[in-house]
Design a protein around this motif. Structure first.
Motif: not given
Lengths: 116, 110
Positions: A41, A60, A35, B2, A58, A37, B99, B97, B102, A44
């Motif tokens: 945030q 990303l 992930y 989101k 991803s 970060q 999620y 995964k 924030s 992700e």
């Protein structure tokens, strides 16, 4: 120590250089996740492995990023031609497979990357 | 939109107060739910899973409302050491995964 281990803890690199991070998961966990970060945030998702197979990536994860887990144990994440936007905390996590994932991930301490 | 949304806070509360956070998720197929705690510049750590019937762990109570697609975390008798960011986490149908929201920042003050 039986937790998830990440190295290095911090990395400062110049833009355009390549960097590689390592993650050693909990030994009995066959799933490994990366992930990213950034400040303010949540983490992700980048990619995940089940044993040595990379099963999902991803959007990303641009073509400058590559991850491997060659023997189903430790994993590496490489970023080529780093950009300032790559500056972030890179977190590795592991979990058991199957229903074991319902118990959540265990994260490593992360690698904080700063691209200057 | 989101997958997981949280109020970023900060929530500033005195010691001993009760504080509650909510988080909403967008995918009704979500199957597993968690609260993680993250201290400044540290990795997230699992605080508790959230079960359909609700669950409690000491001063912490988690609730799931599938009909309205939200998860809550209640902290009773807040301690200074509870100051952290609380991340709401949802796992979708494929288990591959999580999620993360924030995060909601909590400051407990003396």
């Amino acid at each position: 120590d039986t937790g998830v281990s990440q190295n290095p803890r911090h990395k400062i690199t110049k833009r355009g250089q390549n960097v590689t991070f390592r993650c050693d998961p909990i030994s009995e966990h066959n799933r490994l996740y990366w992930y990213r970060q950034t400040l303010g945030q949540g983490p992700e998702f980048l990619t995940y492995f089940q044993n040595e197979a990379q099963l999902e990536k991803s959007r990303l994860l641009s073509d400058r990023f590559s991850a491997e887990r060659p023997k189903g144990s430790f994993s590496t994440l490489e970023i080529q031609r780093t950009e300032q936007g790559d500056s972030a905390m890179y977190l590795c996590a592991s979990s058991p497979g199957g229903q074991g994932v319902r118990r959540g991930y265990t994260f490593g301490s992360g690698t904080r990357l700063t691209v200057v | 939109r989101k997958e997981v949304e949280q109020d970023p806070g900060p929530f500033n509360v005195p010691e001993g107060a009760t504080v509650a956070f909510n988080c909403t998720y967008s995918n009704s197929a979500s199957q597993s739910f968690f609260w993680y705690r993250q201290d400044c510049r540290k990795e997230p750590k699992l605080l508790m899973s959230v079960y359909s019937s609700g669950n409690e762990d000491g001063r912490f109570t988690a609730q799931l409302n599938r009909a309205s697609q939200y998860i809550s975390l209640l902290i009773r008798d807040s301690k200074l050491s509870d100051s952290a960011t609380y991340l709401c986490v949802v796992n979708l149908y494929n288990f591959n995964k999580f999620y993360f929201g924030s995060g909601t920042k909590l400051n407990v003050k003396p």
